[in-house]
Design a protein around this motif. Structure first.
Motif: not given
Length: 395
Positions: A317-319, A261-262, A225-227, A286-287
């Protein structure tokens, strides 16, 4: 099909349907929204508000969707979803007034949950659970080109056709391309449905013991949710945000780094990180997203800093797309995977619907820099959640 064999045909077929699904049901909206707003006598902001409401309602439906996936199979759910998506797009195109358009848009976004990542991941698990993590990685790599393809395609198509006609073309793509593929995948699972689901349910066991599943699931959902908050808030406002930070006309150029990049992040993971446990990949994702926001907030209006932000954010975001499918499978196994995905999708969609509005209000009241640091703080808590998930899984 052997549970140990990578279902290449299914991955390629779902790759096509994911590109069309995300392109027609989500990415195209930002291109067509100005003309929709003009025809209905509304502001563009109102149109995006309607989209947020539709996404929110779609999130509320997702838990039930997860149960249907477990009960009748993801292939059948996606087949029905393609048909409903096509009908809803036709209804949008033919809407005579605002209320009917909003209702049709809500149906579009609810149907989107039936055909996008959550259902597609569940189908790959049901087809071959033992290799589902690899299958999901390959699928997200293919589907990562949805925005790259459909933003220019929609723009070019809209140059010749009205937005209503574009929606009719998109409806045909969902009905004539996506629905047959989903139907073929549903039929290809030859065993009786109950036997199929129960057999793959035994194929993968979760890494978290039963007595810690509730805690692990809560931590995972909170982290997701935070991500999702970080991702949706920044993505929706990326170009105006960069402009507000002093980048001016270069903001659009910086945004072009995000898509490659994604896909690049997913490709690197596929080539070099195939043996990396999903909890660690979630932590890295997330990092990277949190770090990118900090870089942007502290370096603006530096062009180099902005490009670094776009690359880090795109990779993270891709990961995230991969992790959202592989982490629940790794932690909790394939038993009831559809139900788990439904709950995860619900929280993500609800947060994704609210976050852009909240971020816009924050930028208007405290400015872009402070708003970014608040977002980075949320991302930092997400990193803590995934660290805790790793700790719970190791005990």
């Amino acid at each position: 099909m052997s549970a140990d064999r990578l279902p290449i045909g299914a991955v390629l077929g779902l790759g096509v349907t994911q590109i069309i699904g995300y392109g027609t049901l989500y990415y195209s909206f930002s291109i067509l929204a100005p003309d929709m707003a003009r025809d209905f006598g509304l502001s563009v902001e109102w149109m995006f508000g309607a989209l947020s409401v539709a996404l929110l309602i779609g999130g509320l439906v997702s838990p039930s969707l997860g149960q249907w996936i477990d009960q009748i199979g993801a292939g059948r759910v996606m087949t029905v979803g393609s048909l409903v998506s096509a009908m809803a797009l036709v209804a949008c195109a033919l809407s005579p007034n605002r209320p009917s358009f909003v209702v049709s848009l809500i149906v579009v976004e609810v149907a989107a949950n039936f055909v996008q990542y959550g259902a597609a991941f569940a189908l790959l698990v049901q087809i071959a659970a033992n290799v589902a993590q690899r299958s999901i990685t390959y699928l997200t790599l293919i589907a990562g080109f949805a925005s790259t393809i459909f933003w220019p395609f929609t723009t070019a198509l809209h140059g010749w056709l009205s937005w209503q006609q574009v929606f009719l073309v998109f409806a045909a793509m969902n009905a004539l391309v996506c629905m047959p593929i989903h139907l073929c995948l549903a039929i290809s699972m030859r065993q009786p449905l109950i036997a199929t689901v129960s057999s793959v349910a035994k194929a993968v066991a979760g890494s978290i013991p039963p007595e810690r599943r509730r805690l692990g699931f809560a931590l995972m959902v909170f982290g997701f949710s935070l991500q999702a908050l970080v991702g949706s808030a920044v993505l929706v406002h990326m170009v105006p945000l960069l402009s507000a930070l002093g980048l001016g006309a270069a903001a659009a150029l910086v945004g072009t780094f995000f898509g490659p990049a994604q896909v690049g992040g997913r490709l690197v993971n596929m080539l070099l990180g195939r043996d990396m446990p999903p909890p660690m990949l979630a932590l890295i994702s997330a990092g990277l997203m949190t770090m990118s926001v900090v870089v942007l907030a502290t370096s603006a209006p530096s062009m180099i800093g902005a490009m670094t932000f776009a690359v880090l954010f795109g990779c993270g975001n891709g990961l995230f797309s991969i992790v959202s499918g592989t982490l629940p499978l790794f932690l909790f196994g394939s038993d009831g995977y559809g139900r788990l995905q439904g709950k995860v999708m619900a929280t993500r969609l609800i947060v994704s619907a609210i976050a852009p509005v909240a971020f816009a209000l924050a930028m208007g009241s405290v400015g872009a820099e402070v708003s970014l640091m608040l977002i980075a703080t949320c991302g930092g808590f997400g990193v803590v959640m995934f660290c805790t998930v790793i700790s719970v899984g190791r005990r």
